[in-house]
Design an enzyme around this catalytic site. Structure first.
Site, PDB file in Angstrom:
ATOM      1  N   PHE A 163      18.323  45.341  61.113  1.00 50.13           N
ATOM      2  CA  PHE A 163      18.845  45.393  62.554  1.00 50.13           C
ATOM      3  C   PHE A 163      18.368  46.463  63.196  1.00 50.13           C
ATOM      4  O   PHE A 163      17.834  47.379  62.544  1.00 50.13           O
ATOM      5  CB  PHE A 163      20.444  45.172  62.652  1.00 50.13           C
ATOM      6  CG  PHE A 163      21.093  46.514  62.001  1.00 50.13           C
ATOM      7  CD1 PHE A 163      21.453  47.617  62.694  1.00 50.13           C
ATOM      8  CD2 PHE A 163      21.213  46.494  60.908  1.00 50.13           C
ATOM      9  CE1 PHE A 163      21.829  49.024  62.158  1.00 50.13           C
ATOM     10  CE2 PHE A 163      21.898  47.691  60.106  1.00 50.13           C
ATOM     11  CZ  PHE A 163      22.061  48.908  60.559  1.00 50.13           C
ATOM     12  N   CYS A 164      18.290  46.501  64.691  1.00 48.96           N
ATOM     13  CA  CYS A 164      17.855  47.515  65.497  1.00 48.96           C
ATOM     14  C   CYS A 164      18.459  47.547  66.738  1.00 48.96           C
ATOM     15  O   CYS A 164      19.551  46.811  66.977  1.00 48.96           O
ATOM     16  CB  CYS A 164      16.429  47.370  65.662  1.00 48.96           C
ATOM     17  SG  CYS A 164      15.667  46.157  66.170  1.00 48.96           S
ATOM     18  N   THR A 165      18.084  48.394  67.577  1.00 51.50           N
ATOM     19  CA  THR A 165      18.714  48.578  68.995  1.00 51.50           C
ATOM     20  C   THR A 165      18.673  47.043  69.730  1.00 51.50           C
ATOM     21  O   THR A 165      19.928  46.686  70.000  1.00 51.50           O
ATOM     22  CB  THR A 165      18.080  49.521  69.731  1.00 51.50           C
ATOM     23  OG1 THR A 165      17.891  50.899  68.988  1.00 51.50           O
ATOM     24  CG2 THR A 165      19.090  49.951  71.058  1.00 51.50           C
TER      25      THR A 165
ATOM     26  N   ILE B 115      21.793  45.346  68.199  1.00 47.10           N
ATOM     27  CA  ILE B 115      23.075  46.337  68.250  1.00 47.10           C
ATOM     28  C   ILE B 115      23.662  46.109  69.678  1.00 47.10           C
ATOM     29  O   ILE B 115      24.939  46.033  69.734  1.00 47.10           O
ATOM     30  CB  ILE B 115      22.858  47.537  67.709  1.00 47.10           C
ATOM     31  CG1 ILE B 115      22.353  48.030  66.448  1.00 47.10           C
ATOM     32  CG2 ILE B 115      24.266  48.357  68.173  1.00 47.10           C
ATOM     33  CD1 ILE B 115      21.826  49.171  66.208  1.00 47.10           C
TER      34      ILE B 115
END
Length: 319
Positions: free
Chosen positions: A176-178, A205
């Protein structure tokens, strides 16, 4: 009601005509008084922009019409203050820099997992959950059970994989990332390296914080964003986070209550590193900024700062 709509979007696609699109997109942004940054490369488009809701919708509609390859679904948030100083449309080698040539995320990437299904996945003890963001971002918040690779830039991610995960390529990996762009490219890299079961949080996110209720959430803390808001929380609303002028570390209220924190000068992360001369210079600049603000003027010092190799579009003393 918030005055500005913020749209984050990206699309990996084969885009050989990307250079010809720069001036067209820049002119459209100017026409509708939009600010932010859009990156164009042969691998696609990546942008975060802000403006009135009508202007943002007009621009996104126009960009979609520029190429049938642009099928992205933007993520929206809202703020009372314009989070960017100017509009930039830049040509780059990559829309997100990993430094591994030949990757094609638009051809082969991990399995997308919607936010409503994410909690169940990351609670599976057989799944290795990895935060693909940089260390200074992870410090503000992350998911339960997530591994922090402690990278200073995305380009260090392959080294983390080589040193930590290469021995077990049959394990389940959840990334996962921004907003999704980094884990999309990271998943393509993992698949190329022979990993067989790779998942990624669809929409990142930001989408998770938008649709998942706090009482159901497995997220702890706030999410760093690369604009003047600094960080957002549930509902993608601006969080109570500021940047340290001395080292550009994101600082929570607790960080700002630390004895070594001095607004506009230093924080607990950099107070012992900066010299007396550097601190004195920062105090003088802070004083000049305050004088300019009282005159309703903008201080003419540098407006662009850099954090871990990433350009930020504002100056922390002018918030």
């Amino acid at each position: 009601m918030p005055r500005f709509t913020v749209a984050a979007f990206y699309q990996f696609c084969a885009l050989p005509e990307y250079e010809a699109l720069r001036d067209i997109i820049h002119d459209l942004c100017t026409k509708w008084s939009i600010k932010g940054i859009i990156l164009l490369a042969s691998e696609g488009i990546n942008g975060t922009i802000a403006g009135s809701d009508e202007s943002i919708q007009n621009l996104l509609s126009a960009i979609h019409k520029l190429s049938e390859k642009f099928q992205f679904s933007p993520k929206f948030s809202y703020t009372n203050e314009m989070p960017f100083l100017r509009m930039k449309v830049r040509l780059k080698a990559e829309i997100v820099t990993l430094g591994i040539p030949g990757l094609e995320p638009h051809v082969k990437m991990g399995t997308l997992v919607d936010p409503v299904d994410w909690n169940r996945l990351i609670q599976d003890n057989e799944v290795t959950v990895i935060d693909v963001r940089n260390d200074f971002e992870v410090r503000l918040g992350s998911f339960e059970r997530a591994i922090n690779p402690k990278t200073r830039s995305f380009g260090e991610f392959p080294s983390f994989i080589e040193n930590s995960l290469q021995s077990s390529k049959d394990q389940k990996i959840a990334l996962f990332c921004t907003g999704g762009i980094r884990c999309e490219k990271a998943s393509a890299y993992l698949l190329e390296q022979g990993f067989t079961e790779v998942y990624q949080l669809n929409g990142g996110i930001l989408r998770y914080l938008e649709v998942i209720e706090p009482e159901q959430s497995k997220w702890n803390g706030d999410c760093f964003v690369f604009d003047k808001r600094v960080a957002v929380g549930y509902g993608v609303k601006p969080a109570d986070v500021e940047l340290c002028f001395g080292c550009l570390s994101p600082l929570t209220r607790e960080d700002r209550d630390h004895p070594q924190y001095e607004k506009g000068v230093c924080c607990s992360h950099c107070a012992s590193i900066h010299t007396t001369k550097q601190k004195a210079s920062a105090r003088e600049r802070k004083y000049q900024c305050e004088l300019a603000r009282k005159r309703n003027e903008r201080h003419l010092g540098p407006k662009i700062s850099y954090i871990q190799g990433t350009e930020l579009e504002w100056n922390t003393n002018e918030k």
